[in-house]
Design an enzyme around this catalytic site. Structure first.
Site, PDB file in Angstrom:
ATOM      1  N   ARG A   1       0.858  -1.187   0.000  1.00 34.78           N
ATOM      2  CA  ARG A   1       0.000   0.000   0.000  1.00 34.78           C
ATOM      3  C   ARG A   1       0.889   1.231   0.000  1.00 34.78           C
ATOM      4  O   ARG A   1       2.111   1.121   0.093  1.00 34.78           O
ATOM      5  CB  ARG A   1      -1.015  -0.004   1.168  1.00 34.78           C
ATOM      6  N   GLY A   2       0.241   2.406  -0.102  1.00 32.39           N
ATOM      7  CA  GLY A   2       1.009   3.634  -0.270  1.00 32.39           C
ATOM      8  C   GLY A   2       1.184   3.861  -1.764  1.00 32.39           C
ATOM      9  O   GLY A   2       1.568   2.947  -2.503  1.00 32.39           O
ATOM     10  N   ALA A   3       0.900   5.100  -2.204  1.00 31.14           N
ATOM     11  CA  ALA A   3       0.788   5.348  -3.649  1.00 31.14           C
ATOM     12  C   ALA A   3       2.026   4.925  -4.461  1.00 31.14           C
ATOM     13  O   ALA A   3       1.900   4.180  -5.445  1.00 31.14           O
ATOM     14  CB  ALA A   3       0.451   6.822  -3.874  1.00 31.14           C
TER      15      ALA A   3
ATOM     16  N   ARG B   1      -6.990  -0.419  -6.890  1.00 28.45           N
ATOM     17  CA  ARG B   1      -7.328   0.654  -5.944  1.00 28.45           C
ATOM     18  C   ARG B   1      -7.437   1.938  -6.764  1.00 28.45           C
ATOM     19  O   ARG B   1      -6.523   2.267  -7.519  1.00 28.45           O
ATOM     20  CB  ARG B   1      -6.271   0.783  -4.841  1.00 28.45           C
TER      21      ARG B   1
ATOM     22  N   GLN C   1      -2.373   2.590  10.046  1.00 30.68           N
ATOM     23  CA  GLN C   1      -1.076   2.651   9.357  1.00 30.68           C
ATOM     24  C   GLN C   1      -0.067   3.508  10.132  1.00 30.68           C
ATOM     25  O   GLN C   1       1.131   3.264  10.053  1.00 30.68           O
ATOM     26  CB  GLN C   1      -1.243   3.232   7.938  1.00 30.68           C
TER      27      GLN C   1
ATOM     28  N   ASP D   1      -1.979  10.662  -2.281  1.00 28.44           N
ATOM     29  CA  ASP D   1      -2.325   9.595  -3.240  1.00 28.44           C
ATOM     30  C   ASP D   1      -2.615  10.139  -4.626  1.00 28.44           C
ATOM     31  O   ASP D   1      -2.499   9.433  -5.616  1.00 28.44           O
ATOM     32  CB  ASP D   1      -3.525   8.798  -2.731  1.00 28.44           C
TER      33      ASP D   1
ATOM     34  N   ASN E   1      -5.350  12.325   0.320  1.00 27.56           N
ATOM     35  CA  ASN E   1      -4.485  11.472   1.156  1.00 27.56           C
ATOM     36  C   ASN E   1      -5.394  10.741   2.144  1.00 27.56           C
ATOM     37  O   ASN E   1      -6.624  10.946   2.149  1.00 27.56           O
ATOM     38  CB  ASN E   1      -3.420  12.318   1.872  1.00 27.56           C
ATOM     39  N   LYS E   2      -4.799   9.911   2.965  1.00 26.61           N
ATOM     40  CA  LYS E   2      -5.555   9.083   3.910  1.00 26.61           C
ATOM     41  C   LYS E   2      -6.604   9.887   4.668  1.00 26.61           C
ATOM     42  O   LYS E   2      -6.340  11.020   5.100  1.00 26.61           O
ATOM     43  CB  LYS E   2      -4.551   8.431   4.872  1.00 26.61           C
TER      44      LYS E   2
HETATM   45  O1  MRU Z   1      -4.632   3.135   2.244  1.00 24.10           O
HETATM   46  P1  MRU Z   1      -3.154   3.351   2.174  1.00 24.10           P
HETATM   47  O2  MRU Z   1      -2.421   2.801   3.347  1.00 24.10           O
HETATM   48  O3  MRU Z   1      -2.577   2.881   0.854  1.00 24.10           O
HETATM   49  O4  MRU Z   1      -2.993   4.948   2.206  1.00 24.10           O
HETATM   50  C1  MRU Z   1      -1.703   5.473   2.058  1.00 24.10           C
HETATM   51  C2  MRU Z   1      -1.648   6.931   2.199  1.00 24.10           C
HETATM   52  O5  MRU Z   1      -2.642   7.618   2.339  1.00 24.10           O
HETATM   53  C3  MRU Z   1      -0.297   7.564   2.059  1.00 24.10           C
HETATM   54  O6  MRU Z   1      -0.198   8.721   2.843  1.00 24.10           O
HETATM   55  C4  MRU Z   1      -0.071   7.942   0.587  1.00 24.10           C
HETATM   56  O7  MRU Z   1      -0.275   6.843  -0.255  1.00 24.10           O
HETATM   57  C5  MRU Z   1       1.299   8.472   0.364  1.00 24.10           C
HETATM   58  S1  MRU Z   1       2.524   7.194   0.454  1.00 24.10           S
HETATM   59  C6  MRU Z   1       4.044   7.879   0.167  1.00 24.10           C
END
Ligand code: MRU
Length: 358
Positions: free
Chosen positions: A51-53, A93, A201, A242, A252-253
């Site tokens: 996970r994470g963009a 996603r 997270q 994201d 973002n999250k």
């Molecule tokens: O749902 P996730 O854990 O994939 O969400 C991740 C985030 O929101 C991060 O802050 C974002 O992807 C940036 S990662 C460098």
């Protein structure tokens, strides 16, 4: 870069398959999943194993090789199956634009190779996927350097949300890369990490990374952020993204938007750190960013135990959009972009800009 920090690799292409650190098991267990099919990769992406963009972009890039192999083995038209499988992967996603961007970029190298044997085509896909991974490492390092310049030089108190570190990228992270670079430059850091409901997270992943890297980290419940800002006066909030629209609005999250409002109220600069692969200049504002809705049980049954009565509904958007006016700067690998964002993004990242050869 995660190697330099001493972390286990988040993802690794092993020639025959993709190895993913299973982030659903952290911080308790460091186990890997060996991914050999497109269906298993999509499932791992949806379950947040990876996970994470930017990490989703790297995983998607390698995933195109799996799509190609499965398409070559299918009974129907390989090109139709390839298009179907890569489409499914890109959609696994919807909010993190890096996933679709990387799948499309790797898929795009096949065109000029159409007349070549299958092994040549697979090698071309692999080379492009590895290039995306290497570029991501370099972008993380550059983001870290640019972001560290914004912080005080001796000691700093920071806040962050979710995980935008080595676990979320192919390198050292985005928001957390800023912290690693500041630490390497001798800045003594104390980081408040929001736990990040509902999947934690911040508590599970950011605290794991920062404590392993020797950075003081304190986990707080999301609803403590306002009090912590008033009592501890952080020097800055730094988070990832994201997807960022052409006007600087950033998804973002979930919870990031609230944190940005709190930062504004308390006079704390709020920075977003993200590579150019997270910008989507086809969207004029954040209102157009698709927001992923996730399963009820992430909220209603954490750890398998009911915490919400069956008769109650649950709303579970995975991301929110922070309006550009709340963002003090966008930390990219090409420098820190300042408001007004529309022209600064266009100048540095837009087609035809000097630093964007695309
Ligand atoms: O749902 P996730 O854990 O994939 O969400 C991740 C985030 O929101 C991060 O802050 C974002 O992807 C940036 S990662 C460098």
């Amino acid at each position: 870069m995660s190697d330099a920090l001493g972390f286990p690799p988040t993802l690794e292409w092993c020639g025959t398959h993709l190895r993913l650190l299973d982030q659903t098991k952290l911080p308790g267990e460091e186990t890997y999943l060996e991914i050999r099919s497109v269906a298993d990769l999509c499932d791992a992406i949806r379950r947040l194993v990876v996970r994470g963009a930017p990490a989703l972009g790297c995983a998607g890039a390698y995933g195109v090789i799996l799509c190609y192999r499965e398409a070559c083995r299918c009974r129907g038209l390989p090109s139709d199956t390839f298009a179907y499988l890569t489409g499914m992967l890109a959609d696994a996603r919807p909010t993190a634009v890096n996933l679709r961007w990387a799948v499309e970029r790797v898929r795009g190298v096949l065109e000029p190779f159409n007349a070549h044997p299958a092994e040549t085509r697979e090698s071309a896909l692999e080379a492009e996927a590895r290039a995306i991974h290497e570029e991501d490492k370099a972008m993380c390092a550059a983001i870290g350097r640019h972001g560290a310049e914004l912080l005080p030089k001796d000691r700093a108190t920071l806040m962050t949300h979710c995980n935008a570190g080595a676990l979320a990228t192919g390198g050292s992270g985005t928001a957390l890369a800023v912290m690693y670079a500041a630490q390497a430059a001798g800045v003594k850091l104390h980081v408040y990490a929001d736990e990040t409901r509902p999947l934690l997270q911040g508590a599970r992943l950011t605290a794991w990374e920062l404590s392993r890297a020797g950075i003081d980290v304190t986990v707080i419940c999301d609803n403590m952020a306002a009090s912590v800002m008033r009592e501890r006066k952080p020097d800055a909030v730094v988070v990832g993204a994201d997807r960022i629209a052409a006007n600087g609005d950033a998804a973002n999250k979930i919870g990031t938007y609230g944190l940005a409002i709190l930062a504004k109220h308390h006079g704390v600069p709020f920075y977003i750190a993200a590579p150019s692969s997270t910008f989507d200049l086809s969207l004029s504002s954040g209102a157009e960013i698709p927001i992923e809705q996730r399963a009820r049980d992430e909220i209603a049954k954490p750890y398998g135990r009911a915490s919400v009565p069956e008769g109650a509904q649950v709303y579970n958007p995975a991301f929110d959009v922070t309006p550009a006016e709340l963002i003090a700067g966008l930390i990219t690998e090409r420098g820190v972009l300042m408001p007004p964002y529309e022209p600064s993004i266009r100048a540095v990242l837009g087609a035809g800009s000097k630093s964007n050869p695309k």
